[in-house]
Design a protein around this motif. Sequence first.
Motif, PDB file in Angstrom:
ATOM      1  N   THR A  40       0.857  -1.191   0.000  1.00 11.02           N
ATOM      2  CA  THR A  40       0.000   0.000   0.000  1.00 11.02           C
ATOM      3  C   THR A  40       0.891   1.239   0.000  1.00 11.02           C
ATOM      4  OG1 THR A  40      -0.050  -0.252   2.385  1.00 11.02           O
ATOM      5  CG2 THR A  40      -1.985  -0.990   1.192  1.00 11.02           C
ATOM      6  N   LYS A  41       0.269   2.372  -0.277  1.00  9.05           N
ATOM      7  CA  LYS A  41       1.037   3.616  -0.300  1.00  9.05           C
ATOM      8  C   LYS A  41       1.461   3.995   1.115  1.00  9.05           C
ATOM      9  CE  LYS A  41       0.629   7.852  -2.740  1.00  9.05           C
ATOM     10  NZ  LYS A  41      -0.293   8.962  -2.751  1.00  9.05           N
ATOM     11  N   SER A  42       0.504   3.946   2.044  1.00  9.56           N
ATOM     12  CA  SER A  42       0.833   4.329   3.418  1.00  9.56           C
ATOM     13  C   SER A  42       0.762   3.108   4.330  1.00  9.56           C
ATOM     14  CB  SER A  42      -0.116   5.418   3.901  1.00  9.56           C
ATOM     15  OG  SER A  42      -1.452   5.020   3.752  1.00  9.56           O
ATOM     16  N   LYS A  43       1.210   3.314   5.562  1.00  7.44           N
ATOM     17  CA  LYS A  43       1.229   2.227   6.534  1.00  7.44           C
ATOM     18  C   LYS A  43      -0.190   1.834   6.959  1.00  7.44           C
ATOM     19  CE  LYS A  43       5.837   3.045   8.532  1.00  7.44           C
ATOM     20  NZ  LYS A  43       6.571   3.359   9.795  1.00  7.44           N
ATOM     21  N   MET A  44      -0.276   0.816   7.806  1.00 10.46           N
ATOM     22  CA  MET A  44      -1.573   0.249   8.190  1.00 10.46           C
ATOM     23  C   MET A  44      -2.436   1.231   8.980  1.00 10.46           C
ATOM     24  SD  MET A  44      -3.483  -2.323   7.900  1.00 10.46           S
ATOM     25  CE  MET A  44      -5.147  -1.857   8.339  1.00 10.46           C
ATOM     26  N   PHE A  45      -1.818   2.005   9.878  1.00  9.87           N
ATOM     27  CA  PHE A  45      -2.621   2.842  10.764  1.00  9.87           C
ATOM     28  C   PHE A  45      -2.204   4.308  10.778  1.00  9.87           C
ATOM     29  CE2 PHE A  45      -2.929  -1.467  12.688  1.00  9.87           C
ATOM     30  CZ  PHE A  45      -4.268  -1.664  12.420  1.00  9.87           C
ATOM     31  N   CYS A  46      -1.289   4.697   9.889  1.00  9.75           N
ATOM     32  CA  CYS A  46      -0.891   6.104   9.841  1.00  9.75           C
ATOM     33  C   CYS A  46      -0.538   6.445   8.394  1.00  9.75           C
ATOM     34  CB  CYS A  46       0.288   6.362  10.772  1.00  9.75           C
ATOM     35  SG  CYS A  46       1.779   5.448  10.328  1.00  9.75           S
ATOM     36  N   GLN A  47      -0.073   7.656   8.197  1.00 12.52           N
ATOM     37  CA  GLN A  47       0.165   8.083   6.819  1.00 12.52           C
ATOM     38  C   GLN A  47       1.625   7.998   6.386  1.00 12.52           C
ATOM     39  OE1 GLN A  47      -2.096  11.791   6.306  1.00 12.52           O
ATOM     40  NE2 GLN A  47      -3.592  10.776   7.591  1.00 12.52           N
ATOM     41  N   CYS A  48       2.476   7.401   7.213  1.00  5.99           N
ATOM     42  CA  CYS A  48       3.861   7.190   6.791  1.00  5.99           C
ATOM     43  C   CYS A  48       3.871   6.246   5.596  1.00  5.99           C
ATOM     44  CB  CYS A  48       4.668   6.545   7.912  1.00  5.99           C
ATOM     45  SG  CYS A  48       4.912   7.629   9.314  1.00  5.99           S
ATOM     46  N   SER A  49       4.922   6.330   4.794  1.00  5.43           N
ATOM     47  CA  SER A  49       5.022   5.470   3.630  1.00  5.43           C
ATOM     48  C   SER A  49       5.205   4.009   4.054  1.00  5.43           C
ATOM     49  CB  SER A  49       6.221   5.901   2.780  1.00  5.43           C
ATOM     50  OG  SER A  49       6.451   4.936   1.777  1.00  5.43           O
ATOM     51  N   ALA A  50       4.519   3.115   3.342  1.00 12.61           N
ATOM     52  CA  ALA A  50       4.681   1.685   3.638  1.00 12.61           C
ATOM     53  C   ALA A  50       5.970   1.167   3.020  1.00 12.61           C
ATOM     54  CB  ALA A  50       3.479   0.902   3.119  1.00 12.61           C
ATOM     55  N   ASN A  51       6.565   1.973   2.172  1.00 12.05           N
ATOM     56  CA  ASN A  51       7.820   1.558   1.540  1.00 12.05           C
ATOM     57  C   ASN A  51       8.995   2.065   2.384  1.00 12.05           C
ATOM     58  OD1 ASN A  51       9.898   0.846  -0.090  1.00 12.05           O
ATOM     59  ND2 ASN A  51       9.447   2.343  -1.695  1.00 12.05           N
ATOM     60  N   TYR A  52       9.439   1.197   3.271  1.00 13.24           N
ATOM     61  CA  TYR A  52      10.470   1.591   4.236  1.00 13.24           C
ATOM     62  C   TYR A  52      11.845   1.162   3.794  1.00 13.24           C
ATOM     63  CZ  TYR A  52      10.143  -3.331   5.286  1.00 13.24           C
ATOM     64  OH  TYR A  52      10.147  -4.690   5.158  1.00 13.24           O
ATOM     65  N   PHE A  53      11.907   0.356   2.732  1.00 10.32           N
ATOM     66  CA  PHE A  53      13.154  -0.312   2.394  1.00 10.32           C
ATOM     67  C   PHE A  53      14.268   0.687   2.047  1.00 10.32           C
ATOM     68  CE2 PHE A  53      15.979  -3.214   0.125  1.00 10.32           C
ATOM     69  CZ  PHE A  53      16.006  -4.249   1.045  1.00 10.32           C
ATOM     70  N   GLY A  54      15.404   0.498   2.702  1.00 10.26           N
ATOM     71  CA  GLY A  54      16.580   1.302   2.384  1.00 10.26           C
ATOM     72  C   GLY A  54      16.569   2.712   2.949  1.00 10.26           C
ATOM     73  N   LYS A  55      15.559   3.046   3.768  1.00  5.45           N
ATOM     74  CA  LYS A  55      15.517   4.413   4.306  1.00  5.45           C
ATOM     75  C   LYS A  55      16.354   4.522   5.579  1.00  5.45           C
ATOM     76  CE  LYS A  55      11.231   5.850   2.219  1.00  5.45           C
ATOM     77  NZ  LYS A  55       9.791   5.954   2.344  1.00  5.45           N
ATOM     78  N   PRO A  91      17.384   4.804   9.239  1.00  3.57           N
ATOM     79  CA  PRO A  91      16.628   4.300  10.388  1.00  3.57           C
ATOM     80  C   PRO A  91      15.805   5.387  11.088  1.00  3.57           C
ATOM     81  CG  PRO A  91      18.812   3.349  10.404  1.00  3.57           C
ATOM     82  CD  PRO A  91      18.781   4.330   9.260  1.00  3.57           C
ATOM     83  N   ASN A  92      14.575   5.044  11.392  1.00  5.46           N
ATOM     84  CA  ASN A  92      13.642   5.895  12.139  1.00  5.46           C
ATOM     85  C   ASN A  92      13.286   7.213  11.440  1.00  5.46           C
ATOM     86  OD1 ASN A  92      13.293   4.123  14.398  1.00  5.46           O
ATOM     87  ND2 ASN A  92      15.425   4.576  14.900  1.00  5.46           N
ATOM     88  N   SER A  93      13.541   7.273  10.129  1.00  3.67           N
ATOM     89  CA  SER A  93      13.161   8.486   9.398  1.00  3.67           C
ATOM     90  C   SER A  93      11.739   8.365   8.859  1.00  3.67           C
ATOM     91  CB  SER A  93      14.128   8.742   8.243  1.00  3.67           C
ATOM     92  OG  SER A  93      14.057   7.668   7.319  1.00  3.67           O
ATOM     93  N   ASN A  94      11.235   7.126   8.797  1.00  7.15           N
ATOM     94  CA  ASN A  94       9.914   6.885   8.214  1.00  7.15           C
ATOM     95  C   ASN A  94       8.914   6.584   9.338  1.00  7.15           C
ATOM     96  OD1 ASN A  94       8.083   6.337   6.040  1.00  7.15           O
ATOM     97  ND2 ASN A  94       8.417   4.150   6.342  1.00  7.15           N
ATOM     98  N   THR A  95       8.767   7.543  10.254  1.00  2.22           N
ATOM     99  CA  THR A  95       7.953   7.289  11.442  1.00  2.22           C
ATOM    100  C   THR A  95       7.123   8.517  11.802  1.00  2.22           C
ATOM    101  OG1 THR A  95       9.753   8.052  12.852  1.00  2.22           O
ATOM    102  CG2 THR A  95       9.618   5.689  12.486  1.00  2.22           C
ATOM    103  N   CYS A  96       6.127   8.299  12.667  1.00  2.00           N
ATOM    104  CA  CYS A  96       5.291   9.390  13.165  1.00  2.00           C
ATOM    105  C   CYS A  96       4.792   8.977  14.550  1.00  2.00           C
ATOM    106  CB  CYS A  96       4.133   9.652  12.206  1.00  2.00           C
ATOM    107  SG  CYS A  96       2.822   8.424  12.315  1.00  2.00           S
ATOM    108  N   PRO A  97       4.093   9.861  15.276  1.00  2.00           N
ATOM    109  CA  PRO A  97       3.625   9.472  16.616  1.00  2.00           C
ATOM    110  C   PRO A  97       2.816   8.170  16.629  1.00  2.00           C
ATOM    111  CG  PRO A  97       3.351  11.834  16.319  1.00  2.00           C
ATOM    112  CD  PRO A  97       3.810  11.288  14.990  1.00  2.00           C
ATOM    113  N   VAL A  98       2.052   7.920  15.550  1.00  2.00           N
ATOM    114  CA  VAL A  98       1.184   6.732  15.552  1.00  2.00           C
ATOM    115  C   VAL A  98       2.015   5.448  15.463  1.00  2.00           C
ATOM    116  CG1 VAL A  98      -0.693   5.533  14.360  1.00  2.00           C
ATOM    117  CG2 VAL A  98      -0.743   8.025  14.559  1.00  2.00           C
ATOM    118  N   CYS A  99       2.931   5.375  14.480  1.00  2.00           N
ATOM    119  CA  CYS A  99       3.681   4.118  14.341  1.00  2.00           C
ATOM    120  C   CYS A  99       4.809   4.009  15.364  1.00  2.00           C
ATOM    121  CB  CYS A  99       4.160   3.896  12.912  1.00  2.00           C
ATOM    122  SG  CYS A  99       5.183   5.193  12.233  1.00  2.00           S
TER     123      CYS A  99
END
Lengths: 460, 448
Positions: free
Chosen positions: B9-24, B26-34
């Motif tokens: 999917t474009k975003s994660k299961m319960f927030c709007q962060c990108s579901a494509n985390y590969f190669g990013k 560390p901890n740059s693809n996060t928000c309060p929810v995840c």
Amino acid sequence: MDIFGKSLTELRDLIKSNKISSKELFSYFAKRAEKYNSDLNAYLTMIDFTDHSEGDLSGIPIAIKDNFCTQGVRTTASAKVLDSFIPPYESTVTRRLKEAGVLFTGKTNMDAWAHGSSTETSDYGPTKNPWDTTRAPGGSSGGSAAVVSSFLAPAAIGSETAGSIRQPASWCGIVGLKPTYGRVSRYGVIAMGSSFDCPGPMTQTVEDAAMILQVIAGKDPYDATSATEEVPDYRKQMTEKRTLTFGVPDEYMKGLDRDVEKKVEESLKVLEKLGHKVKRVSLLDPKYSISVYTILQRAEVSSNLARYDGIRYGNGRDAFGSEAKRRMMLGTYTLSHGYYDAFYKKAQKIKTLIIEDLKRVFDDVDLIVAAPTPMTALKLGEFEKYPFFGETMDVLNEAAAVAGTPAISIPCGLDSKGLPVGLQFMGNYFDEGTILNAAYQFEKETNFFDVLAEGRKKYE
Amino acid sequence: MEIHVELKTKSKMFCQCSANYFGKEPNSNTCPVCLGMPGALPVPNKQAVEWTVKIGKALNCSINKRTKFDRKHYYYPDLPKGYQISQYDEPIAVKGHLDITFKGKDNSLTEKRFNITRVHLEEDTGKLTHAGEDTLVDFNRSSVPLVEIVTEPDFENADDVKVFLEELHTIIRTLDVSDADMEKGSMRMEPNISLSLYENKEERMKNLPKYKVEVKNINSFNFAKKAIEYELKRQAEILDKGETPTQETRGYNEDKGITYSQRSKEEAQDYRYFPEPDIPPMEFTDDFIEKVEKTIPELPASKVKSYLNDYQLKYDDAFILTRDSSLSTYYEKLIAVLSKEKQLDLKKQNLEQALANVIVNKRIQTNISEKEFAEKFIKMFARVEVDESQLETSLEKAIQENPKAVSDYKSGKTNAVMALVGTVMREMRGQADAMDVRKRLEEKINKI
């Protein structure tokens, strides 16, 4: 200019007509806090004046309970575990207030994690009741109730899981509104019982409550449990001329302190005098609500506090106070394999019965009227005599909490000790309008028996 | 089998962060929810729910019209809330099956059914990296949508598992809901292995073994097969001694080809499941389920069948062409293009089989556009334009100028005619059909 005792609505007019600047108003309250907070311990963190947006509440200072995440401002929920936590995000309620132009005076003390009904479980010491500093202000929104009662802020935001707005409002002699569950977003409110938590206004007048609710209510894309129901014009609903039918549940008139009972009976006469119909109704014994609420809420607490595992936020699980530990243990137990059906599932079934019971009564009456709490403010330390202190204090609040229906607590006089007594109106789902209407009529008729003026007198 | 598939999917299961985390970082693809921060609330990803229904339908499951999320509690540093939002007693899809065709050594085809217990939706966890004495945690993956597929104990050997996993992998890729890349961990599988003497399934289910060994860290189908084979042997040896293998979780060491004990599961972990109060239960209408079902393309097994029936392909070719939906689409487009082509000389084959042969044997690479492929194919199978009078002259000339070859042929050395064929083909500059030339030369010589 004499600002003392002015309501939110009056202050708003003063700012709108440029009679006072938002900065002057803000520093007025900051100075008062500086003077009185060391006695009351109502504020945990003070906030500096900043620029504000232009909106319905431009330049109005409001105090915020410390379980609302405020971006860049320490937020602890009065728990040492979160002693140094500064949220990088804003709760939806505080965001909406900011967008409406509100300035925050500070973050108010509460029972740690909102676990309690006296603000004595706070890891930062208890808040004192402004009426009598040897007494508790109630809780968990005790700090918010105390700052409004002593006029360290013209209004405050509280939150209620079961009684945490209504009971301290009653003990401090102010107005406290618990909206319908889902009416106000929970995003950014440090969770206690997720299926019960409701943010709400704590104010000096009914109109102030309506005005704040107008700003904070409504669907939030960040809270899946927030309701899509349209938000009506509360002040319009509040001022409509209406004749209402009130139901007085016999089961809720039992076990009241004699003074409380007397004041409630007198209030019923006021309602009748205003032309309303008051009739006796029957509801499920409130003891069932206590059991259901205790099981479900403890289960949710044990789960919601699992994230504070010591890896982040600086403090480990040994920093939890004893009340939080008791709740986690009970909740963990009821969710454990083999007990889930006996406790959690059964409680859910009874919750359905409580909802049906309330709905049945609301087919007959517009509002249910009762006391919000069986007694007036207790002495600090007395809560230790009661193992389920909160549940006992909130016995009359829990049906609405379990069902998720709205209710208000308003002052209706003083007891023989000179302490404020509260009156509660409970309404049907999303019928805050009718609650506000009745409360406003009562206020117009009685001016709450001058309880608010009496309460802040010492702090002039 | 338990199989986990990360949805793309474009975003994660319960927030709007990108579901494509590969190669990013560390901890740059996060928000309060995840990150599970105080007061942050989960809001479910609609696309992920739809795709889980899609997977459920593709696996012939029935869809629960009322479904909900639950909290599954356990402590682990990569789990920021102290619980995982998952599904417990009302998963999105239940009771499905996958029928798989097996080709026997004698080329006979048999079908085996593997039952699917459930398909549910949950969130992925963060990731731990151990660096010396430190353990680092990266939450970039936290709350990426994860679908768990659980099967019945229907596998009789490691080959069953491998074939099943390959088919499932192909289906997931065909549905276009996940990369299902095992190297990246977007498809993970955990076999639960125990040995039973009952061959009859009903008997087996009534007398399930008292233990179960779960194997983790497997990232290829071959390793799954090897790990299972290793376990079967290991467990059989223990059972033969009259003992019961320990109920535990084991890891797979691919270098040594062995499994090793990770943690004992003797005491079942109590996850204290209860309904997630932050997310209201979901209700699906028939209309919604039907709409999702309509988005399912023809699945590989059905495609194999239609290739066999409609194109009369060889089974192996049909199988290979359907392993990747982009290849089968390419193949079908080529059929559409080339069937209009009248100038093809495919000998006795039909176009579909000829095309299949060329693709499967890689005589023309498929990494070019369909147009380019078609051009090459047409060239390869161009019908030869023969100048009849020139050919006739050329045939006569060849016979007359090579009396030795003619007489050799007549005396029984039939291969001698090939020299004449060569001569004619040279004369014709290749513009003739060699088989036809041979036939006509033989006829002429026989008449002499």
